[in-house]
Design an enzyme around this catalytic site. Structure first.
Site, mmCIF file in Angstrom:
data_model
loop_
_atom_site.group_PDB
_atom_site.id
_atom_site.type_symbol
_atom_site.label_atom_id
_atom_site.label_comp_id
_atom_site.label_asym_id
_atom_site.label_seq_id
_atom_site.Cartn_x
_atom_site.Cartn_y
_atom_site.Cartn_z
ATOM 1 N N ILE A 11 -33.855 -4.797 -25.984
ATOM 2 C CA ILE A 11 -33.696 -5.108 -24.556
ATOM 3 C C ILE A 11 -34.756 -4.367 -23.730
ATOM 4 C CG2 ILE A 11 -32.110 -5.148 -22.587
ATOM 5 C CD1 ILE A 11 -29.781 -5.057 -24.610
ATOM 6 N N THR A 132 -22.386 -0.907 -22.482
ATOM 7 C CA THR A 132 -21.912 -2.077 -23.211
ATOM 8 C C THR A 132 -20.473 -2.432 -22.842
ATOM 9 O OG1 THR A 132 -21.284 -2.802 -25.436
ATOM 10 C CG2 THR A 132 -21.369 -0.445 -25.101
ATOM 11 N N ASP A 133 -20.099 -3.688 -23.070
ATOM 12 C CA ASP A 133 -18.696 -4.097 -22.875
ATOM 13 C C ASP A 133 -17.802 -3.529 -23.976
ATOM 14 O OD1 ASP A 133 -19.591 -5.681 -25.012
ATOM 15 O OD2 ASP A 133 -18.939 -7.588 -24.138
ATOM 16 N N GLU A 134 -18.414 -3.030 -25.072
ATOM 17 C CA GLU A 134 -17.596 -2.574 -26.210
ATOM 18 C C GLU A 134 -16.772 -1.338 -25.864
ATOM 19 O OE1 GLU A 134 -19.442 -2.840 -30.055
ATOM 20 O OE2 GLU A 134 -20.872 -4.342 -29.367
ATOM 21 N N TYR A 158 -19.835 3.732 -32.466
ATOM 22 C CA TYR A 158 -20.835 3.297 -31.480
ATOM 23 C C TYR A 158 -20.218 3.213 -30.092
ATOM 24 C CZ TYR A 158 -23.444 -0.021 -28.590
ATOM 25 O OH TYR A 158 -24.073 -0.627 -27.534
ATOM 26 N N LYS A 162 -20.869 5.447 -26.642
ATOM 27 C CA LYS A 162 -21.322 4.859 -25.369
ATOM 28 C C LYS A 162 -20.310 5.169 -24.267
ATOM 29 C CE LYS A 162 -24.462 2.548 -24.606
ATOM 30 N NZ LYS A 162 -25.889 2.845 -24.235
ATOM 31 N N PRO A 213 -24.097 -14.261 -44.170
ATOM 32 C CA PRO A 213 -22.841 -13.532 -44.398
ATOM 33 C C PRO A 213 -21.951 -13.463 -43.158
ATOM 34 C CG PRO A 213 -24.659 -11.992 -44.114
ATOM 35 C CD PRO A 213 -25.256 -13.356 -43.985
ATOM 36 N N PRO A 291 -14.833 -2.848 -40.968
ATOM 37 C CA PRO A 291 -13.641 -2.051 -40.647
ATOM 38 C C PRO A 291 -13.499 -1.897 -39.127
ATOM 39 C CG PRO A 291 -15.106 -0.883 -42.177
ATOM 40 C CD PRO A 291 -15.837 -2.107 -41.738
HETATM 41 P P1 NAD Z 1 -32.214 -1.143 -29.848
HETATM 42 O O1 NAD Z 1 -31.495 -0.443 -30.939
HETATM 43 O O2 NAD Z 1 -32.932 -2.417 -30.150
HETATM 44 O O3 NAD Z 1 -33.288 -0.153 -29.200
HETATM 45 C C1 NAD Z 1 -33.017 1.180 -28.930
HETATM 46 C C2 NAD Z 1 -34.336 1.872 -28.596
HETATM 47 O O4 NAD Z 1 -34.049 3.252 -28.284
HETATM 48 C C3 NAD Z 1 -35.342 1.879 -29.750
HETATM 49 O O5 NAD Z 1 -36.626 1.570 -29.278
HETATM 50 C C4 NAD Z 1 -35.282 3.312 -30.275
HETATM 51 O O6 NAD Z 1 -36.509 3.747 -30.847
HETATM 52 C C5 NAD Z 1 -34.954 4.094 -29.003
HETATM 53 N N1 NAD Z 1 -34.270 5.358 -29.278
HETATM 54 C C6 NAD Z 1 -33.226 5.570 -30.138
HETATM 55 N N2 NAD Z 1 -32.883 6.868 -30.130
HETATM 56 C C7 NAD Z 1 -33.718 7.492 -29.238
HETATM 57 C C8 NAD Z 1 -33.846 8.826 -28.786
HETATM 58 N N3 NAD Z 1 -33.060 9.805 -29.258
HETATM 59 N N4 NAD Z 1 -34.797 9.112 -27.856
HETATM 60 C C9 NAD Z 1 -35.612 8.128 -27.383
HETATM 61 N N5 NAD Z 1 -35.546 6.857 -27.791
HETATM 62 C C10 NAD Z 1 -34.599 6.534 -28.705
HETATM 63 O O7 NAD Z 1 -31.127 -1.344 -28.691
HETATM 64 P P2 NAD Z 1 -30.989 -2.540 -27.657
HETATM 65 O O8 NAD Z 1 -30.240 -3.650 -28.308
HETATM 66 O O9 NAD Z 1 -32.299 -2.803 -27.026
HETATM 67 O O10 NAD Z 1 -29.991 -1.870 -26.616
HETATM 68 C C11 NAD Z 1 -30.487 -1.161 -25.470
HETATM 69 C C12 NAD Z 1 -29.315 -0.574 -24.709
HETATM 70 O O11 NAD Z 1 -28.420 -1.630 -24.323
HETATM 71 C C13 NAD Z 1 -28.470 0.403 -25.534
HETATM 72 O O12 NAD Z 1 -28.098 1.475 -24.694
HETATM 73 C C14 NAD Z 1 -27.256 -0.409 -25.952
HETATM 74 O O13 NAD Z 1 -26.118 0.405 -26.101
HETATM 75 C C15 NAD Z 1 -27.111 -1.351 -24.773
HETATM 76 N N6 NAD Z 1 -26.480 -2.644 -25.101
HETATM 77 C C16 NAD Z 1 -27.036 -3.482 -26.017
HETATM 78 C C17 NAD Z 1 -26.444 -4.709 -26.274
HETATM 79 C C18 NAD Z 1 -27.032 -5.688 -27.257
HETATM 80 O O14 NAD Z 1 -26.450 -6.776 -27.431
HETATM 81 N N7 NAD Z 1 -28.149 -5.402 -27.890
HETATM 82 C C19 NAD Z 1 -25.271 -5.082 -25.624
HETATM 83 C C20 NAD Z 1 -24.722 -4.187 -24.695
HETATM 84 C C21 NAD Z 1 -25.349 -2.986 -24.423
HETATM 85 P P1 TYD Z 2 -23.581 -7.693 -34.040
HETATM 86 O O1 TYD Z 2 -24.800 -8.520 -33.797
HETATM 87 O O2 TYD Z 2 -23.662 -6.573 -35.010
HETATM 88 O O3 TYD Z 2 -23.059 -7.204 -32.605
HETATM 89 P P2 TYD Z 2 -21.667 -6.444 -32.190
HETATM 90 O O4 TYD Z 2 -20.982 -5.939 -33.382
HETATM 91 O O5 TYD Z 2 -22.195 -5.354 -31.322
HETATM 92 O O6 TYD Z 2 -20.870 -7.465 -31.445
HETATM 93 O O7 TYD Z 2 -22.429 -8.671 -34.525
HETATM 94 C C1 TYD Z 2 -21.987 -9.750 -33.727
HETATM 95 C C2 TYD Z 2 -20.783 -10.342 -34.419
HETATM 96 O O8 TYD Z 2 -21.205 -10.923 -35.658
HETATM 97 C C3 TYD Z 2 -19.732 -9.301 -34.780
HETATM 98 O O9 TYD Z 2 -18.437 -9.888 -34.606
HETATM 99 C C4 TYD Z 2 -19.970 -9.029 -36.251
HETATM 100 C C5 TYD Z 2 -20.492 -10.361 -36.782
HETATM 101 N N1 TYD Z 2 -21.438 -10.285 -37.924
HETATM 102 C C6 TYD Z 2 -21.201 -11.049 -39.061
HETATM 103 O O10 TYD Z 2 -20.205 -11.811 -39.150
HETATM 104 N N2 TYD Z 2 -22.092 -10.975 -40.092
HETATM 105 C C7 TYD Z 2 -23.186 -10.148 -40.045
HETATM 106 O O11 TYD Z 2 -23.962 -10.088 -41.060
HETATM 107 C C8 TYD Z 2 -23.432 -9.377 -38.866
HETATM 108 C C9 TYD Z 2 -24.623 -8.460 -38.770
HETATM 109 C C10 TYD Z 2 -22.521 -9.488 -37.812
#
Ligand code: NAD
Ligand code: TYD
Length: 355
Positions: A11, A132-134, A158, A162, A213, A291
């Site tokens: 993001i 996150t919404d989680e 996780y 958060k 999977p 889990p």
């Molecule tokens: P990502 O895992 O793709 O990227 C995380 C980035 O943070 C990476 O570039 C990593 O190198 C950097 N990073 C990790 N630890 C670090 C540290 N200690 N110091 C500096 N940099 C560090 O994550 P994302 O999917 O881009 O998510 C970004 C944010 O949005 C996160 O805070 C995540 O909790 C939140 N978020 C993501 C999603 C999603 O669907 N991806 C949904 C809701 C919220």
């Molecule tokens: P994920 O992309 O890991 O996001 P989050 O757990 O943060 O929602 O997974 C999205 C959904 O897909 C989640 O319900 C777990 C499921 N999932 C699978 O069924 N198979 C997979 O291999 C992965 C990675 C996720």
């Protein structure tokens, strides 16, 4: 300038690219470059003087404070985190360290920096925390979607880490007057999504002829948000959000995992059919469930629409087609991230999981 943490991740890199496509204001991009960070996402900015990249850890308060003092950003947009639920089950320590300790260090550095500035600067400054919404836990089939007043009930290491970081951010506003903003968004998808998460993993596996999977019965529900819509929401909150407030951001797109994977298979059948003419759906395989797997997430995004006029522009149909097209056109990017430690993770998460 603005100071972005985690701007080499999924993001964060979309945010930096969108920001610099629209604004002249420079970005200091501070990222540790963990397995999830990839400077390849930002190659188009390599000769752009508005993008300053510094490799570093948000837990390093001294380095962060020095950077803040040198560059005097008007805002911090905090994406950096460990973000994958499955990894938090195999190794929670890094989540505690980065998401809790790291956010705490960043808040401390911001507070120290701000104390040295004049009143006008302090008033304009913002600390935007991306969450996150989680943190709200899981919903039953008939429950109302998560709103900003839903009680926190995180279920994975996780989401617990958060949630802890959200509480710290809240406390720094109430106790120290730090002008914070928090966004809690649903599952993002789009370009540069690391292929260990559901959507990019399924596209990559489908094209490689591997199993797709599905954890458990595949009836778990997520509310999918196109990453560019999320980036627009963050910009809007940064511009007009009220300090101390939280804003939920979602796509109004609730889908079961099986529906998502079927949609991906159907798109690939049309855009890049298998050589044998069969559907990619044949590759779908049930595997053991995660889990503590949360059953349903859904976001009530009415507050951000009402107060700030933001709503998503993409439907799931339009966003997912753009996403699949992007992956088809960027197979070299996928191959690049699949080298290195990626295969070790795939082995660790999926070996012995066959249902
Ligand atoms: P990502 O895992 O793709 O990227 C995380 C980035 O943070 C990476 O570039 C990593 O190198 C950097 N990073 C990790 N630890 C670090 C540290 N200690 N110091 C500096 N940099 C560090 O994550 P994302 O999917 O881009 O998510 C970004 C944010 O949005 C996160 O805070 C995540 O909790 C939140 N978020 C993501 C999603 C999603 O669907 N991806 C949904 C809701 C919220
Ligand atoms: P994920 O992309 O890991 O996001 P989050 O757990 O943060 O929602 O997974 C999205 C959904 O897909 C989640 O319900 C777990 C499921 N999932 C699978 O069924 N198979 C997979 O291999 C992965 C990675 C996720």
């Amino acid at each position: 300038m603005i100071f972005v943490t985690g701007g080499a991740g999924f993001i964060g890199s979309n945010f930096v690219l969108n920001w610099l496509a629209q604004h002249q204001e420079p970005v200091l991009n501070y990222d540790k470059l963990t397995y999830a960070g990839n400077l390849g996402n930002l190659v188009s900015l390599q000769d752009d003087a508005r993008h300053l990249f510094v490799q570093g850890d948000i837990c390093d308060q001294t380095q962060v404070l020095a950077l803040l003092q040198t560059h005097r950003p008007r805002a911090i947009v905090h994406f950096a985190a460990e973000s994958h639920v499955d990894r938090s089950i195999h190794g929670p320590e890094a989540f505690i360290q980065t998401n809790i300790q790291g956010t705490f260090s960043l808040l401390q550095a911001a507070r120290q920096f701000l104390a040295q500035q004049d009143a006008e600067f302090q008033q304009a400054f913002r600390f935007l925390h991306v969450s996150t919404d989680e943190v709200y836990g899981t919903l039953g089939p008939d429950d109302a979607p998560f709103s900003e007043t839903t009680a926190y009930a995180p279920n994975s290491p996780y989401s617990a880490s958060k949630a802890a970081s959200d509480h710290l951010v809240r406390s720094y506003h109430h106790t120290f007057g730090l002008p914070t903003l928090t966004t809690n968004c649903s599952n993002n998808y789009g370009p540069y999504h690391f292929p260990e998460k559901l959507i990019p993993l399924m596209i990559a596996n489908a094209l490689a002829g591997k199993a797709l999977p599905i954890y458990g019965d595949g009836q778990q529900i997520r509310d999918w948000l196109y990453v560019t819509d999320h980036c627009r929401a963050i910009e809007r909150v940064l511009q007009a959000g009220r300090p101390g407030e939280t804003y939920n951001v979602g796509g109004w797109n609730e889908m079961t995992n099986l529906q998502v994977v079927h949609t991906l298979c159907d798109l690939l059948d049309r855009l890049q059919p298998r050589a044998d003419g069969a559907s990619y759906r044949q590759q779908i395989t049930r595997v053991a469930d995660r889990p503590g797997h949360d059953r349903r997430y859904a976001i009530d995004a009415r507050k951000i629409e009402r107060e700030l006029g933001w709503k998503p522009q993409e439907t799931f149909a339009s966003g997912i087609e753009k996403t699949v097209q992007w992956y088809l056109q960027n197979q070299a990017w996928v191959r690049d991230v699949q080298s290195g430690d990626y295969m070790k993770w795939i082995d660790r998460n999926y070996k012995g999981r066959e249902a």
